[in-house]
Design an enzyme around this catalytic site. Structure first.
Site, short mmCIF file in Angstrom:
data_model
loop_
_atom_site.label_atom_id
_atom_site.label_comp_id
_atom_site.label_asym_id
_atom_site.label_seq_id
_atom_site.Cartn_x
_atom_site.Cartn_y
_atom_site.Cartn_z
NE ARG A 123 32.49 -85.51 -10.74
CZ ARG A 123 33.35 -85.87 -11.70
NH1 ARG A 123 34.40 -86.60 -11.41
NH2 ARG A 123 33.13 -85.50 -12.93
CE LYS A 144 25.69 -73.86 7.76
NZ LYS A 144 25.05 -72.60 8.17
CD GLU A 186 30.40 -66.75 16.62
OE1 GLU A 186 29.47 -67.41 17.14
OE2 GLU A 186 30.27 -66.11 15.55
CE LYS A 228 28.82 -74.70 14.06
NZ LYS A 228 29.50 -73.77 13.18
CD GLU A 238 21.37 -73.17 8.68
OE1 GLU A 238 22.49 -73.38 8.21
OE2 GLU A 238 21.05 -72.12 9.24
NE ARG A 242 24.67 -75.90 11.04
CZ ARG A 242 25.61 -76.63 10.46
NH1 ARG A 242 25.38 -77.86 10.11
NH2 ARG A 242 26.80 -76.13 10.23
CG ASN A 246 22.06 -68.18 12.75
OD1 ASN A 246 23.28 -68.29 12.55
ND2 ASN A 246 21.16 -68.72 11.98
CG HIS A 249 25.19 -64.69 14.18
ND1 HIS A 249 25.44 -65.04 15.49
CD2 HIS A 249 26.32 -65.02 13.50
CE1 HIS A 249 26.64 -65.58 15.59
NE2 HIS A 249 27.20 -65.58 14.39
CG HIS A 253 24.93 -61.42 9.83
ND1 HIS A 253 24.19 -62.57 9.70
CD2 HIS A 253 26.21 -61.82 10.07
CE1 HIS A 253 24.98 -63.62 9.84
NE2 HIS A 253 26.22 -63.20 10.06
CG HIS A 266 31.33 -62.58 12.89
ND1 HIS A 266 30.12 -62.30 12.28
CD2 HIS A 266 31.16 -63.76 13.54
CE1 HIS A 266 29.27 -63.29 12.55
NE2 HIS A 266 29.89 -64.18 13.31
P1 NAD Z 1 40.62 -65.01 9.89
O1 NAD Z 1 40.86 -66.37 9.37
O2 NAD Z 1 40.61 -63.90 8.92
O3 NAD Z 1 41.69 -64.70 11.03
C1 NAD Z 1 41.71 -63.44 11.64
C2 NAD Z 1 43.08 -62.78 11.55
O4 NAD Z 1 43.97 -63.43 12.46
C3 NAD Z 1 43.74 -62.88 10.18
O5 NAD Z 1 44.45 -61.70 9.95
C4 NAD Z 1 44.71 -64.04 10.35
O6 NAD Z 1 45.81 -63.97 9.48
C5 NAD Z 1 45.15 -63.86 11.77
N1 NAD Z 1 45.60 -65.06 12.47
C6 NAD Z 1 45.04 -66.27 12.40
N2 NAD Z 1 45.62 -67.08 13.28
C7 NAD Z 1 46.59 -66.37 13.90
C8 NAD Z 1 47.51 -66.65 14.92
N3 NAD Z 1 47.53 -67.82 15.52
N4 NAD Z 1 48.36 -65.67 15.31
C9 NAD Z 1 48.30 -64.44 14.74
N5 NAD Z 1 47.42 -64.10 13.80
C10 NAD Z 1 46.58 -65.06 13.38
O7 NAD Z 1 39.24 -64.90 10.67
P2 NAD Z 1 38.44 -65.80 11.71
O8 NAD Z 1 37.84 -64.83 12.64
O9 NAD Z 1 39.22 -66.94 12.25
O10 NAD Z 1 37.29 -66.43 10.78
C11 NAD Z 1 36.36 -65.63 10.12
C12 NAD Z 1 35.82 -66.40 8.94
O11 NAD Z 1 35.21 -67.61 9.42
C13 NAD Z 1 34.74 -65.66 8.16
O12 NAD Z 1 35.04 -65.73 6.79
C14 NAD Z 1 33.47 -66.43 8.46
O13 NAD Z 1 32.55 -66.42 7.39
C15 NAD Z 1 34.00 -67.81 8.71
N6 NAD Z 1 33.13 -68.64 9.55
C16 NAD Z 1 32.74 -69.85 9.05
C17 NAD Z 1 31.92 -70.66 9.79
C18 NAD Z 1 31.54 -72.01 9.27
O14 NAD Z 1 30.69 -72.67 9.85
N7 NAD Z 1 32.16 -72.47 8.21
C19 NAD Z 1 31.48 -70.27 11.06
C20 NAD Z 1 31.91 -69.03 11.55
C21 NAD Z 1 32.73 -68.22 10.78
MG MG Z 2 29.24 -66.23 13.82
#
Ligand code: NAD
Ligand code: MG
Length: 362
Positions: A123, A144, A186, A228, A238, A242, A246, A249, A253, A266
């Site tokens: 939990r 989130k 971003e 942010k 949200e 908030r 977007n 986006h 998307h 993305h």
């Molecule tokens: P990711 O975590 O997949 O990383 C991108 C790639 O880079 C992967 O292949 C990873 O292994 C590699 N990588 C990571 N760090 C590295 C480093 N230092 N050196 C070499 N390679 C490295 O993707 P991301 O773009 O960081 O995140 C995307 C995700 O984040 C999505 O799932 C999205 O939904 C989520 N997200 C969440 C929120 C939130 O508020 N929670 C906001 C935006 C995005």
């Molecule tokens: Mg985004």
């Protein structure tokens, strides 16, 4: 090292940004009263584990922590119920208890997955984020966390704030160039919605940011996180404000939904989406220079600013209609009025969006 505090009353937490923080992780966890009597679970992916896991484990063990590590496959497919179950299994077998913390070492994928484990294991236990992508400055603020359902992205999740975020800019040096630009999309978005000076700063320092200059990254990530954080602390759950996060986006998307797998990251898709939003802004009265200015800023970060002609307009519109922001022939959209200032506008006719998409292909 710079420190920024995300102000959320009792749930406030620090984001430390700087060089060499991975080596200091143990000491920084101690400062936040993460107990060393219970084991910690570190979640990483194959890329980040290979590069940084041993350094993190050593730093934590030197401070007296016991650690268990679980490594997932890189990529979005790890945000699944099946992988979630595997991580929970690792937590149980590793002897974690209610006082343990879960640590995410990686990008947004690992952060969202590990965060959801922290939110739900027994939990809810403490959560620590160690983001290793630029994009993760976005995902590590706001609380989130979650995983995907086969039918929809981010469908299963929670709000769970971390105890602390450790952003070691040295870890960013190994990011592939496309991931760098996608993360910077971003970052500049946070300027475009809230802080014109910051948007211009990103543009003026594009060369340093792309070269992963540590001082430029430290400043840019701090500013991006602080925008942010400010938006989120005014609207944690949200309700309305908030929504401005977007920007770009809705179109972004739709591009991600219809383009072939891997065609757009993305950040690349939302870059095109932000140009689309600027075109809409001009249609609704903003100065015409807004479009060129937005395009210049994004292309300086090596981001795409127009749509490839092969992406079909009708299919893009259809993808947007699946979006909950669309109802009865009109849509709610985040519309820029000038660099650094946006508004959420309701009831934009589909015909306007169709024109914007056509213009994005020119
Ligand atoms: P990711 O975590 O997949 O990383 C991108 C790639 O880079 C992967 O292949 C990873 O292994 C590699 N990588 C990571 N760090 C590295 C480093 N230092 N050196 C070499 N390679 C490295 O993707 P991301 O773009 O960081 O995140 C995307 C995700 O984040 C999505 O799932 C999205 O939904 C989520 N997200 C969440 C929120 C939130 O508020 N929670 C906001 C935006 C995005
Ligand atoms: Mg985004």
């Amino acid at each position: 090292m710079s420190t920024l505090t995300v102000q959320l009353g009792e749930r406030s937490y620090p984001i430390h940004i700087g060089r060499g923080l991975l080596h200091r992780a143990g000491a920084l966890l101690k400062e936040r009263a993460v107990t060393s009597r219970s084991p910690l679970l570190i979640v990483s992916d194959e890329h980040t584990a290979k590069l940084y896991l041993a350094t993190l484990e050593n730093s934590l063990q030197e401070s007296g922590y016991k650690t268990v590590s679980f490594v997932v496959k890189p990529g979005e497919t790890s945000k699944s119920l099946a992988v979630f179950e595997q991580v929970i299994t690792a937590a149980i077998k590793g002897g974690l208890d209610r006082h343990s913390a879960v640590i995410a070492l990686g990008g947004g994928v690992v952060g969202d997955l590990a965060g959801f484990v922290a939110a739900s294991f027994m939990r809810g236990v403490k959560f620590v984020q160690i983001p290793t992508t630029i994009l993760a400055h976005d995902s590590s603020v706001g609380g989130k966390v979650g995983i995907n359902h086969p039918l929809a992205k981010n469908m299963i999740g929670a709000f769970h704030q971390p105890e602390l975020v450790l952003y070691d800019v040295d870890t960013l040096s190994t990011l592939p160039p496309r991931e760098v630009s996608a993360g910077l999309a971003e970052m500049i978005k946070h300027g475009l919605i809230w802080d014109a000076d910051f948007a211009h700063w990103c543009h003026d320092h594009a060369v340093d940011l792309l070269a992963l200059d540590p001082a430029a990254l430290e400043y840019g990530l701090k500013k991006g996180c602080s925008v942010k954080a400010e938006v989120v602390s005014r609207d944690e759950r949200e309700n309305d404000l908030r929504a401005i996060l977007n920007l770009g986006h809705t179109i972004g998307h739709a591009i991600e939904a219809i383009a072939g797998y891997g065609e757009f990251l993305h950040g690349e898709a939302i870059s095109i989406g932000m140009v689309g939003s600027a075109l809409l802004g001009v249609k609704l009265g903003a100065a015409p220079s807004l479009v060129e200015e937005t395009r210049d800023m994004l292309s300086s970060l090596r981001l795409p600013t127009s749509l490839p002609a092969h992406l079909d307009t009708d299919r893009l519109l259809e993808a947007m209609m699946h979006d909950k922001k669309f109802k009865e022939g009109s849509i709610t959209f985040v519309v820029p009025r000038s660099i650094g200032y946006v508004e959420v506008v309701k009831d934009i006719p589909i015909s306007d969006i169709r024109q914007v998409i056509e213009q994005l292909k020119e």
